[in-house]
Write an enzyme that holds these catalytic residues in place. Structure first.
Site, short mmCIF file in Angstrom:
data_model
loop_
_atom_site.label_atom_id
_atom_site.label_comp_id
_atom_site.label_asym_id
_atom_site.label_seq_id
_atom_site.Cartn_x
_atom_site.Cartn_y
_atom_site.Cartn_z
N CYS A 1 0.89 -1.15 0.00
CA CYS A 1 0.00 0.00 0.00
C CYS A 1 0.93 1.20 0.00
O CYS A 1 2.15 1.04 0.15
CB CYS A 1 -0.92 0.06 1.22
SG CYS A 1 -2.38 -1.00 1.17
N GLY B 1 0.80 -1.90 5.46
CA GLY B 1 1.35 -3.03 6.17
C GLY B 1 0.30 -4.03 6.61
O GLY B 1 -0.82 -4.05 6.09
#
Length: 226
Positions: free
Chosen positions: A2, A79
């Site tokens: 991301c 994460g």
């Protein structure tokens, strides 16, 4: 993967257009969705942007920036929290309810319950930014081993942050002044050691650390949590 990007601009020169451009650079990190939000504080303009790669909850409920139920806290995260189900169960026992299967929602509600010390409960690889609107504080936090990247630029009452330096490059206030100390480190070690980067006033958030930005006091601190 991301990607996240954003700023805290005490000069009020940055806007949504700048944030969208910086966020677009990170599309390769999160092709599934991308959102950005601007917040007007008393003495600063704040931007939070996120590019999402949908994994745990592929619905729109997992999109970011994500808000707490009362809209007082907002987060962008890159994460994975491996033990988020255990932390979620604990929070449910304390009266919290959840609207998604996202570990990001667990992080934001753990922060509401425990403050920034909630990080001590998380096992995983992560980098995130939290804006506590009531307390007027921003935290930029990186996991204990620095698996997930997080950079920031702090100069002349503006702080920029992102998962990659090339996102920071897009902001017009960023100055590409080469850090001569970093050049020396590269030729000594073969890489640039944290917290330095190749540019002046530009740093890596160190593993096991967070940057605390007190918006009202215009104070920036580097704090070791592990």
């Amino acid at each position: 993967m991301c990607g996240l990007t954003g700023f805290c601009d005490f000069n009020n020169k940055l806007n949504k257009e700048h944030l969208d451009k910086a966020n677009a650079v990170l599309r390769h990190r999160g092709p599934d969705s991308g959102n950005a939000e601007i917040f007007e504080a008393k003495n600063a303009t704040i931007g939070f942007g996120h590019r999402r790669l949908s994994i745990l909850d592929v619905s729109e409920n997992g999109n970011q920036p994500m808000y707490s139920d009362d809209k007082s806290v907002v987060i962008v995260l890159n994460g994975e929290i491996y033990n988020f189900k255990e932390v979620r169960k604990e929070l449910i026992g304390r009266g919290y309810s959840f609207h998604s299967d996202s570990d990001t929602e667990v992080v934001i509600k753990a922060y509401q319950e425990y403050g920034i010390s909630a990080v001590d409960k998380f096992i995983g690889m992560f980098a995130f930014a939290i804006y506590d609107i009531k307390k007027q504080v921003i935290y930029l936090l990186r996991d204990r081993h620095g698996v997930k990247p997080l950079y920031y630029y702090h100069h002349q009452d503006t702080l920029l942050f992102a998962s990659e330096l090339k996102s920071i490059y897009t902001y017009p206030v960023f100055k590409k002044d080469v850090n001569k100390t970093a050049v020396s480190l590269f030729f000594t070690y073969g890489y640039i050691r944290a917290p330095h980067t190749i540019f002046n006033n530009t740093y890596k958030v160190q593993p096991g650390h967070y940057i605390k930005i007190d918006i009202e006091k215009k104070k920036v601190e580097n704090i070791k949590y592990w």
